[in-house]
Scaffold this motif. Structure first.
Motif, mmCIF file in Angstrom:
data_model
loop_
_atom_site.group_PDB
_atom_site.id
_atom_site.type_symbol
_atom_site.label_atom_id
_atom_site.label_comp_id
_atom_site.label_asym_id
_atom_site.label_seq_id
_atom_site.Cartn_x
_atom_site.Cartn_y
_atom_site.Cartn_z
ATOM 1 N N PHE A 67 -14.955 28.418 -9.470
ATOM 2 C CA PHE A 67 -14.729 27.005 -9.153
ATOM 3 C C PHE A 67 -13.915 26.312 -10.241
ATOM 4 O O PHE A 67 -13.092 25.446 -9.941
ATOM 5 C CB PHE A 67 -16.068 26.295 -8.961
ATOM 6 C CG PHE A 67 -16.831 26.769 -7.750
ATOM 7 C CD1 PHE A 67 -16.156 27.243 -6.639
ATOM 8 C CD2 PHE A 67 -18.220 26.767 -7.732
ATOM 9 C CE1 PHE A 67 -16.850 27.689 -5.526
ATOM 10 C CE2 PHE A 67 -18.917 27.206 -6.624
ATOM 11 C CZ PHE A 67 -18.233 27.681 -5.518
ATOM 12 N N LEU A 68 -14.155 26.672 -11.495
ATOM 13 C CA LEU A 68 -13.359 26.068 -12.569
ATOM 14 C C LEU A 68 -11.894 26.467 -12.439
ATOM 15 O O LEU A 68 -10.993 25.653 -12.682
ATOM 16 C CB LEU A 68 -13.916 26.489 -13.931
ATOM 17 C CG LEU A 68 -15.273 25.880 -14.315
ATOM 18 C CD1 LEU A 68 -15.782 26.479 -15.616
ATOM 19 C CD2 LEU A 68 -15.175 24.361 -14.449
ATOM 20 N N LYS A 69 -11.634 27.715 -12.066
ATOM 21 C CA LYS A 69 -10.244 28.139 -11.875
ATOM 22 C C LYS A 69 -9.600 27.445 -10.689
ATOM 23 O O LYS A 69 -8.392 27.270 -10.638
ATOM 24 C CB LYS A 69 -10.181 29.658 -11.673
ATOM 25 C CG LYS A 69 -10.507 30.459 -12.914
ATOM 26 C CD LYS A 69 -10.066 31.900 -12.772
ATOM 27 C CE LYS A 69 -10.772 32.599 -11.634
ATOM 28 N NZ LYS A 69 -10.363 34.022 -11.524
ATOM 29 N N ARG A 70 -10.413 27.036 -9.714
ATOM 30 C CA ARG A 70 -9.890 26.387 -8.516
ATOM 31 C C ARG A 70 -9.897 24.865 -8.621
ATOM 32 O O ARG A 70 -9.722 24.176 -7.637
ATOM 33 C CB ARG A 70 -10.687 26.823 -7.280
ATOM 34 C CG ARG A 70 -10.632 28.314 -6.994
ATOM 35 C CD ARG A 70 -9.230 28.774 -6.631
ATOM 36 N NE ARG A 70 -9.194 30.197 -6.319
ATOM 37 C CZ ARG A 70 -8.803 31.134 -7.141
ATOM 38 N NH1 ARG A 70 -8.380 30.797 -8.360
ATOM 39 N NH2 ARG A 70 -8.795 32.409 -6.789
ATOM 40 N N GLY A 71 -10.112 24.343 -9.841
ATOM 41 C CA GLY A 71 -9.953 22.907 -10.053
ATOM 42 C C GLY A 71 -11.206 22.078 -9.870
ATOM 43 O O GLY A 71 -11.106 20.870 -9.603
ATOM 44 N N ALA A 72 -12.391 22.657 -9.991
ATOM 45 C CA ALA A 72 -13.619 21.881 -9.855
ATOM 46 C C ALA A 72 -13.749 20.873 -10.996
ATOM 47 O O ALA A 72 -13.334 21.125 -12.130
ATOM 48 C CB ALA A 72 -14.833 22.814 -9.834
ATOM 49 N N ASP A 73 -14.355 19.733 -10.690
ATOM 50 C CA ASP A 73 -14.526 18.653 -11.663
ATOM 51 C C ASP A 73 -15.817 18.885 -12.446
ATOM 52 O O ASP A 73 -16.918 18.716 -11.915
ATOM 53 C CB ASP A 73 -14.578 17.304 -10.939
ATOM 54 C CG ASP A 73 -14.663 16.132 -11.916
ATOM 55 O OD1 ASP A 73 -14.569 16.367 -13.142
ATOM 56 O OD2 ASP A 73 -14.831 14.996 -11.449
#
Length: 765
Positions: A681-687
């Motif tokens: 999720f962090l790689k996919r732009g999660a806040d």
């Protein structure tokens, strides 16, 4: 009715569009002049006709009076009486012709000039005004210095507003052009038909001469009726499309442009860029750039001869540029020169860089396609890597591509192109989970990323999550869905030797129009989903071990075994649905609509049913109001389904969509201790700064749960972003470490997930 201008061209605002509207404006101006002259001539004719009718009636009265005078001569009296009556009827009919001409010709044409043409001119002024405002905003935005943030923000906001206003006016102007093009035909044609009908009724004595036009008049009248019907229907459709396009968000900061290496006109990419001159003044000029025939060219006007910037893209490289005051710059470097270009936004900058890189790759691919097969290319890469030497990064990337090719082609059906059957495909659609030949991949790319995301199995780098996802589906599974009714419809599927046009028609019918899938509703369409009693027991144990901040465990979802090797995935796919040797119970989901079906199958990690639900129009961000507004992505998180989460994200799932407790997928992954999902999720732009209803962000939750791995990932992601914002450039110290750490966690989550189960049993320790 032929549409004069297309709405998409109006949004692009290309030189071609400007040339077309200039032609339309000249036509309308000339039409206005001629109609005004015709209206004046018609007015003069009407005045003369009225005078003629009045004089003629006086003449008829004179004949009648003469007949009364000749009452003693019965023959003369009868003759004059009959003639006067006939002539009176003729002149009365002529008066009606004049009134008809007044209403149908003069009034209609005058109304067209005063209303329709004037409305067109007003819309043209608004368009030109908004165009000038956009040009000014673009110039100010381009000139905003990097170091003055407030000026950058003001310029960016002004540009957004100007672009939104311009595109709205452009759409309205295109609509007005198409409407006036249609209306001038109907108005002029109807006026002329009305006049000719009146004249045909009036000139009874001239029937012989007018009868020559009867067949033509009848034919024209029939065509006019049909044209009016068609025009009304197409105008309605055009207005609906106009309304639909206008509802879109027109405040985005980049043009409508997609890379299409197989475009019919040979233009793979086009759009506006600023170009710095090579003279002593280093001036910047905005030009229309395009990638065509393996060259980078630009032109100022549509009719200008394109200026070639790079003769052969295979001889150049492209990279971002941070050594000047302007933002969003990149360099195209060739052996003979270096060209500095500037986009309007970071997204446009990345799009152009990717387009040039893809063009370079496509050029080499076409050159090598005739001599080496994908397997031979992989063998040559392996040989070169064993031989030692420099360029290790490139070799690693190509080795990863060869590994992806081997593992993905091992899935059932993947050794032939999913759409035409060509053997040895080395391209893939990552959101569909299929393999493609190079021709079909180009057609898929032209559909747009909302239908198919194309990637090379040999030229592109592959993250382990994507390889895992590709191994979950495959051509056989997807074709069972998208070609379910092919035998009923009796449409012939193309083969490798079929023309490109046949393949394109087939692919659009299959994935865009979805002609071959089962139609809803259809009872029993979806196969029963299975879940084992052993997994149900494991799910109960997992629910009992969740920390207090978890979502309510009321979904009765069952985690599947993760961390399977590609060979295990192949064996599982060969066996049909995802089951094991434990006792299984069936769950019938055939009654669910597509959104609920996607939601339920995401929890059960049944990829064929998830793909089936999306094929039938399921909203990938569907919200279950009965389950705390949970989404399919959150359902996949609850069972630690890495590949299912990647599948949903590749198909447009919102990585930041929260449930009723304010918790997004990153919150749930952190609560449950799913380190691999946190990394994804962090790689996919999660806040990572988002807070739930308890005002807790993921970092706070990870600290409370004493999960060191997740705390490390969240803090490194936050630190990396802060460093990039502070330094203003990608590639500063810290980025390489960030990439290495996330790469290691991605490989571990996909291949050895058991190593990530390192949560502390005592949060206080």
């Amino acid at each position: 009715m032929t549409v004069k201008l297309d709405f998409e061209e109006g949004l692009k605002d290309s030189p071609r569009f400007r040339a077309e509207i200039e032609d339309v404006q000249n036509d309308v101006s000339e039409l206005e002049t001629r109609l005004e002259k015709l209206v004046k001539q018609c007015q003069a004719m009407l005045e003369a006709g009225k005078a003629y009718c009045q004089t003629s009636k006086s003449f008829v009265n004179g004949l009648r009076e003469l007949g009364h005078q000749c009452s003693g001569d019965k023959m003369m009296a009868d003759c004059l009486e009959k003639f006067s009556k006939k002539l009176n009827v003729i002149f009365e009919a002529q008066g009606e012709v004049i009134e008809t001409t007044q209403k149908s010709v003069r009034a209609k044409l005058q109304s067209f000039v005063k209303e329709d043409v004037r409305r067109f001119k007003d819309r043209r002024k608004e368009f030109e005004k908004s165009s000038e405002a956009l040009e000014g905003a673009l110039s100010r935005n381009a000139q905003a210095p990097r170091g003055k943030q407030h000026e950058v923000e003001e310029a960016s906001n002004a540009l957004l507003n100007a672009r939104k206003a311009f595109r709205s006016e452009a759409l309205d102007y295109v609509l007005e052009i198409n409407v006036i093009e249609a209306k001038k035909k109907t108005d002029i044609l109807l006026a002329m038909l009305s006049l000719m009908d009146a004249q045909a009724q009036f000139f009874l004595q001239g029937h012989q001469s007018l009868s020559e036009l009867d067949e033509y008049r009848q034919k024209l009248n029939e065509e006019h009726k049909q044209f009016v019907l068609d025009c009304a229907r197409e105008k309605r459709d055009m207005e609906q499309r106009h309304a639909a396009v206008k509802k879109k968000d027109m405040s985005y900061d980049d043009s409508i442009m997609d890379f299409n290496g197989d475009a019919a006109n040979g233009i793979a990419m086009e759009g506006y860029l600023y170009k710095r001159a090579s003279n002593a003044f280093k001036t910047w000029s905005r030009r229309w750039f395009s990638i065509q025939k393996n060259q980078l060219v630009y032109q100022k006007k549509f009719k200008d001869q394109p200026t070639v910037v790079v003769e052969d893209l295979r001889l150049c490289t492209v990279k971002p540029s941070f050594d000047n005051e302007r933002r969003f710059c990149f360099e195209v470097v060739s052996p003979s020169k270096c060209c500095l270009l500037q986009a309007d936004s970071e997204r446009q900058q990345q799009a152009w860089i990717s387009a040039v890189q893809n063009s370079i790759a496509s050029a080499f691919q076409e050159r090598r396609e005739d001599t080496l097969s994908p397997r031979q290319r992989c063998s040559s890469v392996s040989t070169s890597s064993l031989g030692g030497g420099g360029g290790g990064g490139g070799v690693d990337q190509e080795n990863e591509g060869c590994k992806a090719l081997e593992e993905v082609q091992a899935i059932p059906g993947n050794r032939q192109c999913c759409d035409c059957g060509e053997p040895g495909p080395d391209w893939a659609s990552i959101n569909l989970g299929i393999t493609l030949c190079i021709v079909c991949s180009g057609i898929h790319r032209s559909l747009g990323v909302h239908f198919s995301k194309v990637r090379s199995l040999t030229l592109d780098s592959w993250e382990p999550e994507l390889i895992k996802l590709m191994c979950e589906l495959g051509n056989t599974v997807i074709n069972r869905i998208y070609e379910a009714r092919i035998d009923e419809i009796t449409i012939k599927k193309p083969n490798p030797s079929s023309p490109r046009g046949d393949k394109e028609s087939w692919i659009r019918s299959k994935y865009v129009e979805k002609k071959f899938i089962h139609k809803l509703p259809e009872t029993g369409r979806n196969p029963p989903l299975r879940r084992s009693s052993g997994r149900r027991n494991r799910a109960t144990t997992q629910i009992a071990q969740r920390p207090p901040l978890k979502p309510k465990p009321n979904r009765a979802t069952l985690p599947r075994v993760t961390g399977l090797s590609p060979s295990d995935l192949v064996q599982r796919n060969n066996s049909g649905f995802h089951g094991d040797n434990e006792e299984e119970e069936e769950e019938d989901l055939s009654h669910l609509h597509p959104g609920a079906l996607l939601y339920r199958s995401a929890a059960l990690q049944n990829f064929p049913v998830m793909a089936d639900a999306l094929a039938h129009g399921a909203d990938v961000n569907w919200v279950n109001m009965n389950d705390e507004s949970s989404t399919p992505l959150i359902q996949a998180v609850s069972v630690n389904a890495l590949a299912a989460c990647e599948f949903l994200l590749q198909n447009g799932a919102n990585v930041n969509q929260a449930d009723s407790n304010g918790r997004g997928p990153l919150h749930h992954a952190t609560i449950l201790g799913h380190t691999g999902l946190v990394c994804l999720f962090l790689k996919r732009g999660a806040d990572y700064n988002a807070r739930d209803k308890n005002q807790k962000d993921p970092i706070t939750i990870a600290v409370d749960n004493a999960n060191a791995d997740i705390v490390t990932l969240l803090r490194i992601a936050k630190m990396n972003k802060e460093m990039r914002e502070m330094d203003g450039a990608f590639g500063q110290p810290g980025d390489e470490t960030y990439q290495d750490i996330f790469r290691d966690f991605s490989h571990m989550a996909s291949n050895n997930p058991e190593k990530l189960k390192r949560r502390s049993a005592d949060p206080k320790s």
